[in-house]
Design an enzyme around this catalytic site. Structure first.
Site, mmCIF file in Angstrom:
data_model
loop_
_atom_site.group_PDB
_atom_site.id
_atom_site.type_symbol
_atom_site.label_atom_id
_atom_site.label_comp_id
_atom_site.label_asym_id
_atom_site.label_seq_id
_atom_site.Cartn_x
_atom_site.Cartn_y
_atom_site.Cartn_z
ATOM 1 N N LEU A 259 1.622 7.598 -7.904
ATOM 2 C CA LEU A 259 2.013 6.549 -6.958
ATOM 3 C C LEU A 259 1.477 5.213 -7.459
ATOM 4 C CD1 LEU A 259 1.610 8.126 -3.408
ATOM 5 C CD2 LEU A 259 3.466 8.338 -5.066
ATOM 6 N N HIS B 260 -3.546 4.475 -2.005
ATOM 7 C CA HIS B 260 -4.508 3.544 -1.381
ATOM 8 C C HIS B 260 -5.086 4.150 -0.105
ATOM 9 C CE1 HIS B 260 -1.832 0.415 -3.435
ATOM 10 N NE2 HIS B 260 -3.022 0.154 -3.931
ATOM 11 N N LEU C 236 0.815 -1.214 0.000
ATOM 12 C CA LEU C 236 0.000 0.000 0.000
ATOM 13 C C LEU C 236 0.851 1.268 0.000
ATOM 14 C CD1 LEU C 236 -2.698 -1.153 2.570
ATOM 15 C CD2 LEU C 236 -2.724 -1.358 0.070
#
Ligand code: PAF
Length: 276
Positions: free
Chosen positions: A181, A33, A29
């Protein structure tokens, strides 16, 4: 945070709630997220995330085995972000028998772009998302816009099957230099990481051409692809598409730019909605 490892455990625990807000993930993560988890929080009476690396959406030569599995730090991040329930089945728990019943999304949307370069990818995604939806029974589910085509394919699936689930698309979280990301950014070495920001740069240059009034989409796309290639990327596509259905646009359509390209052995994707 309650951790459910099996479907019955999850169902028992969620029985007390009416409106689960759900964030499906494959783990490893990052802040993108966690943004989704934080945005989920006020949208339901319980915030549920899942971690499941879904073999069905990987091609045989892809990175299923090496996909980063970072359980301890993922749990810590989810707790800090306010996740209430983590569903983390192993393969036997989610696919106790071979998953021969699969969801085949509309080819017009799912066999292009990612679907063209990763054949069967969206069958795998839709099948696992449908199954996760059946387990969690969320009233709302959140997905990032970086995976723009995935978001659209899932929206379409939900609409076609009349699932009572609101699908929310969340803005892409980016590093300071613009790189979206992604769990796969961790594969980049230092030199590649420095270069990787050029992927979002290519989308911005594309958008700027539109803002400047240019409407020869093919020429804009070709220039952006050439720029990436000249810098050492292997682009699969960089396209301007109609936002409504990802088909080839006409001059007056609302646009989104989508790109997928390989840098070294790492394949990255990104997208940018153009406010034309
Ligand atoms: O975007 C992802 O991480 C995956 O495709 C998803 C939606 C969790 C399905 O495995």
């Amino acid at each position: 945070m309650y951790i459910a490892r099996t479907i019955p455990e999850l169902r028992d625990h969620l029985g007390q709630y009416q409106r689960p807000a759900f964030v499906p993930t494959m783990g490893n993560l990052h802040d993108g997220h966690l943004d989704l988890v934080r945005q989920a929080k006020p949208r339901g009476d319980v915030t549920v995330a899942s971690i499941f690396v879904n073999r069905l959406q990987f091609l045989p030569h892809e990175d299923f085995d090496s996909y980063p599995r970072t359980w301890d730090s993922d749990c810590e991040k989810l707790r800090t972000a306010g996740c209430d329930v983590l569903f983390a089945p192993d393969e036997r728990a989610l696919y106790p028998e071979p998953q021969t019943c699969k969801v085949h999304p509309d080819g017009a949307l799912a066999d292009i772009l990612e679907g063209q370069f990763r054949s069967g990818f969206f069958v795998g995604v839709c099948t696992v998302v449908m199954k996760l939806f059946a387990c969690v029974q969320p009233s709302v589910a959140l997905f990032g816009k970086k995976d723009y085509q995935q978001l659209m394919v899932i929206r379409h699936m939900v609409r076609q099957f009349a699932l009572p689930i609101e699908i929310v698309g969340s803005e892409t979280r980016r590093a300071d230099d613009g790189l979206a990301l992604s769990s796969r950014n961790g594969y980049l070495n230092d030199a590649e990481r420095a270069e990787a920001a050029q992927l979002s740069r290519a989308l911005h240059v594309t958008a700027e051409a539109i803002y400047a009034g240019e409407r020869d989409f093919a020429a804009i796309e070709a220039r952006a692809m050439e720029t990436l290639s000249a810098r050492g990327w292997q682009p699969d596509y960089l396209v301007l598409r109609r936002r409504a259905d990802l088909q080839v646009p006409s001059a007056s359509d609302l646009l989104v730019a989508l790109v997928a390209a390989r840098l070294g052995s790492t394949r990255l994707i990104d997208s940018l909605e153009i406010e034309n």
